[in-house]
Design a protein around this motif. Sequence first.
Motif, short mmCIF file in Angstrom:
data_model
loop_
_atom_site.label_atom_id
_atom_site.label_comp_id
_atom_site.label_asym_id
_atom_site.label_seq_id
_atom_site.Cartn_x
_atom_site.Cartn_y
_atom_site.Cartn_z
N ARG A 159 8.15 15.95 16.13
CA ARG A 159 8.49 14.88 15.19
C ARG A 159 7.39 13.83 15.26
O ARG A 159 7.05 13.37 16.34
CB ARG A 159 9.84 14.28 15.52
N SER A 160 6.85 13.49 14.10
CA SER A 160 5.77 12.49 14.03
C SER A 160 6.30 11.23 13.37
O SER A 160 6.83 11.29 12.25
CB SER A 160 4.61 13.03 13.18
N PRO A 161 6.16 10.09 14.02
CA PRO A 161 6.58 8.83 13.39
C PRO A 161 5.69 8.49 12.20
O PRO A 161 4.47 8.64 12.27
CB PRO A 161 6.45 7.80 14.51
N MET A 162 6.29 8.06 11.12
CA MET A 162 5.54 7.69 9.92
C MET A 162 5.60 6.19 9.66
O MET A 162 4.61 5.58 9.32
CB MET A 162 6.07 8.44 8.69
N GLN A 163 6.78 5.63 9.76
CA GLN A 163 6.94 4.20 9.53
C GLN A 163 8.15 3.75 10.35
O GLN A 163 9.09 4.52 10.55
CB GLN A 163 7.17 3.91 8.05
N SER A 164 8.11 2.51 10.79
CA SER A 164 9.23 2.04 11.60
C SER A 164 9.64 0.64 11.18
O SER A 164 8.91 -0.05 10.46
CB SER A 164 8.86 2.05 13.09
N GLN A 165 10.82 0.28 11.64
CA GLN A 165 11.35 -1.06 11.43
C GLN A 165 11.54 -1.42 9.96
O GLN A 165 11.25 -2.54 9.54
CB GLN A 165 10.49 -2.10 12.15
N ILE A 166 12.02 -0.47 9.16
CA ILE A 166 12.38 -0.77 7.77
C ILE A 166 13.78 -1.37 7.80
O ILE A 166 14.71 -0.76 8.34
CB ILE A 166 12.34 0.49 6.89
N ALA A 167 13.94 -2.54 7.23
CA ALA A 167 15.21 -3.26 7.34
C ALA A 167 16.28 -2.74 6.38
O ALA A 167 17.47 -2.79 6.69
CB ALA A 167 14.99 -4.75 7.10
N ASP A 168 15.90 -2.22 5.24
CA ASP A 168 16.85 -1.85 4.19
C ASP A 168 16.97 -0.33 4.07
O ASP A 168 15.95 0.36 3.94
CB ASP A 168 16.37 -2.45 2.87
N LEU A 169 18.20 0.20 4.06
CA LEU A 169 18.42 1.64 3.94
C LEU A 169 17.91 2.17 2.60
O LEU A 169 17.33 3.25 2.54
CB LEU A 169 19.89 1.99 4.14
N GLY A 170 18.10 1.44 1.54
CA GLY A 170 17.61 1.86 0.23
C GLY A 170 16.10 2.00 0.21
O GLY A 170 15.56 2.97 -0.35
N GLU A 171 15.41 1.06 0.83
CA GLU A 171 13.95 1.13 0.92
C GLU A 171 13.52 2.33 1.77
O GLU A 171 12.57 3.04 1.42
CB GLU A 171 13.42 -0.16 1.54
N ALA A 172 14.23 2.58 2.85
CA ALA A 172 13.93 3.74 3.70
C ALA A 172 14.15 5.04 2.94
O ALA A 172 13.33 5.96 3.03
CB ALA A 172 14.79 3.70 4.96
N CYS A 173 15.22 5.13 2.16
CA CYS A 173 15.50 6.33 1.36
C CYS A 173 14.42 6.55 0.31
O CYS A 173 13.96 7.69 0.13
CB CYS A 173 16.86 6.21 0.68
N ALA A 174 14.01 5.51 -0.36
CA ALA A 174 12.94 5.64 -1.37
C ALA A 174 11.65 6.13 -0.73
O ALA A 174 10.98 7.02 -1.27
CB ALA A 174 12.72 4.30 -2.07
N TYR A 175 11.32 5.61 0.42
CA TYR A 175 10.11 6.03 1.14
C TYR A 175 10.20 7.50 1.53
O TYR A 175 9.26 8.27 1.35
CB TYR A 175 9.91 5.14 2.38
#
Length: 81
Positions: free
Chosen positions: A13-29
């Motif tokens: 598993r490779s980390p791509m981005q961390s500490q996204i505050a909003d679930l909607g923003e994380a889903c879009a990403y």
Amino acid sequence: MYDIMVHHADGRRSPMQSQIADLGEACAYVLELADRLGSASDGGDRPRSVEIYCDGRLEISVAVVSGGLVSDRDAPEPRST
């Protein structure tokens, strides 16, 4: 906070981005990344999925499919009636 990981076929598993505050923003990403990875990768090195974690727990997993998530990129946008 939400963390995004790419799950490879060999189990890494490779980390791509961390500490996204909003679930909607994380889903879009995650959806955009899964689409891009599916469009750019051939079957041999294509990751299995892109995942959203919260506090170390898997919340959402999106499969990376051949050709990406968008089936017809050149199709006109649908019109609302």
